[in-house]
Enzyme design. Structure first.
Site, short mmCIF file in Angstrom:
data_model
loop_
_atom_site.label_atom_id
_atom_site.label_comp_id
_atom_site.label_asym_id
_atom_site.label_seq_id
_atom_site.Cartn_x
_atom_site.Cartn_y
_atom_site.Cartn_z
N GLU B 49 0.81 -1.17 0.12
CA GLU B 49 -0.13 0.08 0.10
C GLU B 49 1.00 1.26 -0.02
OE1 GLU B 49 -2.88 0.14 3.18
OE2 GLU B 49 -3.40 1.92 2.76
N ASP B 60 -6.26 9.81 9.32
CA ASP B 60 -4.73 9.08 9.98
C ASP B 60 -4.42 9.54 11.41
OD1 ASP B 60 -3.64 7.41 7.87
OD2 ASP B 60 -3.82 9.04 6.45
#
Lengths: 396, 260
Positions: B49, B60
């Site tokens: 990824e 995040d």
């Protein structure tokens, strides 16, 4: 202009959020749909707006300002006279009551100038809800008075050091906090921004401004105004003021963005004037960004307008041409402050001063039998240090 | 079948579990991208990824956010990441999964991005701020370029949503293991196994666990009821520290059949 499928205003709006938030947004949408038509909820809201906030606010004929400008008759919608000093309490109180009905015991909010933070802290103290407010570290410095007020009200204020350390970064942190504490927490978003249903909820709780203004004009002047001027950051006071007039096409709507040091310098907060469409904080809207799609910093002397996006309903009003968007610089806003202080004895918030300055210029182009109304969204006590510094003083 | 799904199924067919490390492109400079990807594929990861930095990464946590800030500070953009990947794409043997917020793709242009991403070896994409309801914006262009659109399923997703998400997800199903943002955690909710079983009911697309997985023990514990894991913050930290031993241990933990 009503909310369409998926919370779109034309092509703007939407729900661009992480999956973890989707269920909460749907839950909020359902709860809001239920309570907005619930008579006991509306009654409770009206009770507090009248007896606690001090509504309705006056629609005041600013005679000396009118004379000084020499044109249209200028009225002020006095949102600065609300409890806590700005229009923000209308929405904070509405959403806090909604959260309580939803069984949420904790509140998270973001704040820029601190007005929404203070309003939320106030509503939470009133309704016995636990409250945490995220505020950009830059704004914590600029608005120390409001930080202290929030803390006095029992709210925990968290300074956000990340990114540009202003409102957008505070929204990021508030969203993260909400994602992590989704089970017991409601997010009271302060402007007509963010994912659906927030822009609609905030507008509906702020439309009391426009609804009152409309009724007051019909009573005082037996007619509607020719022009309405309001400042636009995220756009909550302006959408609240505009919305009840959107169908009255003879009423011109003017949204005033913050041009900062001038749009040509790149140091501004005028998303409609100087941005491109994009996605931030859950909505497709006009956005200050670079060619890579990275969000750029907004600049304004007014912390409350210092946001790189603008509410999706405003984007739609701009695209359809129903409202006219223009901008006013920091220096011009300071002129607006001085003008209103000296002609009317009213110290406006720096945010509202953008509308004051723009209206003073617009009035000159109108005839004395025309009427203009300024949404005076907040009072300027919180800004005296900033204003003093900008005018070369040493109060700070 | 997408190449991404194929790679995961061929791993699980051997009795191993899929292991997808997350790296932040441009953290430490874009020149690190090629050696990092090549070394990870040497270790036997299933896919990689590749995170694209963004100014406002709301999904995040602090580790990846800081990595993104470092990447932005040295001028990393979506365009530059695609260019860099394309420059060594013939050496890339594992599927790459791009992880980017929506706005950089909109600015790039959806069609152009999809075409360029294909040439860069990108086989799948995760867009954390684009829920299923909004996916029409990108779907056609991605499909035309064989890029699988991976959906996240969260603990808060209702049964009705879980069904729609799992049926729509391509490549794999990204099951978020915690309420919240990315980042290492010490414990997980006890009802996870049940949650994973429910997700797997609706589709034969492999279900991978992500968010908060940071130790070989976590990797092993998810092996019991998922097709594998995605490890982000721990990989990002280890790459900064140049601590490949930790990364190797994590990858090994996924090889439940072939490494004893």
């Amino acid at each position: 202009m009503t909310t369409e499928v998926k919370g779109r205003f034309g092509r703007f709006g939407g729900q661009f959020v992480p999956e973890t938030l989707m269920t909460a947004l749907k839950e909020l949408e359902e709860a809001y749909d239920k309570f907005k038509n619930d008579e006991s909820f509306q009654q409770e809201l009206r009770y507090y707006l009248k007896n606690y906030v001090g509504r309705e606010t006056p629609l005041y004929f600013a005679e000396r300002l009118t004379e000084a400008c020499g044109g249209a008759k200028i009225y002020l919608k006095r949102e600065d006279l609300n409890h806590t000093g700005a229009h923000k309490i209308n929405n904070a109180l509405g959403q806090a009551l909604l959260a309580k009905r939803m069984g949420k015991k904790k509140i998270v909010a973001e704040t820029g100038a601190g007005q929404h933070g203070v309003a939320t802290a106030t509503a939470c103290a009133l309704l016995n809800l636990e409250c945490i407010v995220y505020m950009g570290a830059e704004d914590v410095k600029r608005q120390a008075l409001n930080v202290f007020r929030m803390e006095l009200l029992g709210t925990k204020v968290v300074a956000v050091e990340k990114g540009s350390a202003t409102l957008k970064d505070a929204v990021n942190e508030a969203l993260r906090h909400w994602v992590t504490n989704i089970d017991d927490t409601h997010y009271i978003l302060g402007s007509a921004l963010g994912p659906h249903p927030f822009p609609t909820i905030v507008r509906d709780f702020q439309r009391v401004i426009g609804d009152e203004t409309r009724a007051q004009f019909l009573e005082l002047e037996n007619r509607l105004p020719n022009a309405i001027v309001a400042c636009v950051g995220g756009g909550s006071n302006s959408i609240g003021m505009f919305y009840p007039f959107v169908q009255d096409t003879e009423v011109a709507l003017y949204g005033v963005e913050a041009a900062g040091q001038g749009i040509e310098t790149g140091k501004h907060a005028a998303a409609i004037q100087g941005g491109q469409t994009g996605v931030l904080h859950g909505a497709f809207m006009y956005l200050l960004q670079d060619e890579n799609g990275f969000v750029t910093e907004a600049h304004s002397i007014s912390a409350g307008l210092d946001y790189p996006g603008v509410g999706p309903e405003h984007c739609h009003l701009h695209e359809t041409g129903r409202a006219i968007f223009d901008s006013v610089t920091d220096d011009q806003a300071l002129e607006g402050v001085k003008m209103l202080c000296r002609t009317e004895g009213i110290l406006p918030a720096l945010e509202s001063s953008h509308a004051v300055y723009y209206a003073s210029q617009l009035a000159k182009t109108m005839s004395p039998d025309e009427i203009l109304v300024i949404c005076l969204s907040g009072r300027g006590d919180k800004d005296v240090h900033t204003i003093s510094a900008a005018l070369g003083g040493d109060l700070a | 079948m997408s190449q991404l799904k194929e790679a995961i199924l061929s791993t699980t067919a051997k009795g191993d579990k899929a292991f997808i490390p997350y790296i932040m492109a441009g953290d430490g400079g874009l020149e690190k991208l090629q050696p990092t990807i090549l070394k990870l594929q040497e270790l036997g990861v299933t896919a990689i990824e590749v995170g694209i930095p963004f100014t406002d990464p709301v999904a995040d946590g602090p580790t990846i956010e800081r990595a993104g800030e470092r990447a932005l500070a040295n001028g990393t953009t979506l365009r530059k990441v695609i260019e860099t990947l394309t420059s060594f794409s013939e050496h890339i043997k594992v599927p790459l999964v791009a992880m980017t917020y929506l706005n950089p793709i909109l600015a790039y242009g959806i069609e152009k991005f999809s075409e360029d991403a294909k040439l860069a070896g990108i086989k799948g994409i995760i867009i954390p701020d684009m829920p299923l309801e909004e996916r029409d914006i990108v779907y056609t262009a991605l499909k035309a370029n064989d890029i699988a659109l991976v959906q996240l399923v969260s603990l808060t997703s209702t049964p009705e949503r879980i069904e729609r998400l799992t049926k729509a997800s391509e490549g794999f199903i990204y099951a978020v293991t915690v309420n919240g943002i990315t980042g290492a955690r010490s414990s997980f909710a006890s009802k996870l196994e049940e949650h994973f079983k429910k997700i797997q009911e609706y589709s034969d697309t492999p279900v991978l666990a992500g968010f908060g997985i940071s130790t070989p023990e976590h990797v092993k514990s998810f092996s019991d009821f998922s097709s594998g894991v995605i490890v982000g913050s721990k990989i990002v930290d280890s790459l900064v520290a140049n601590d490949w031993a930790t990364i190797e241990e994590l990858v090994k933990a996924s090889k439940v059949a072939t490494v004893k």
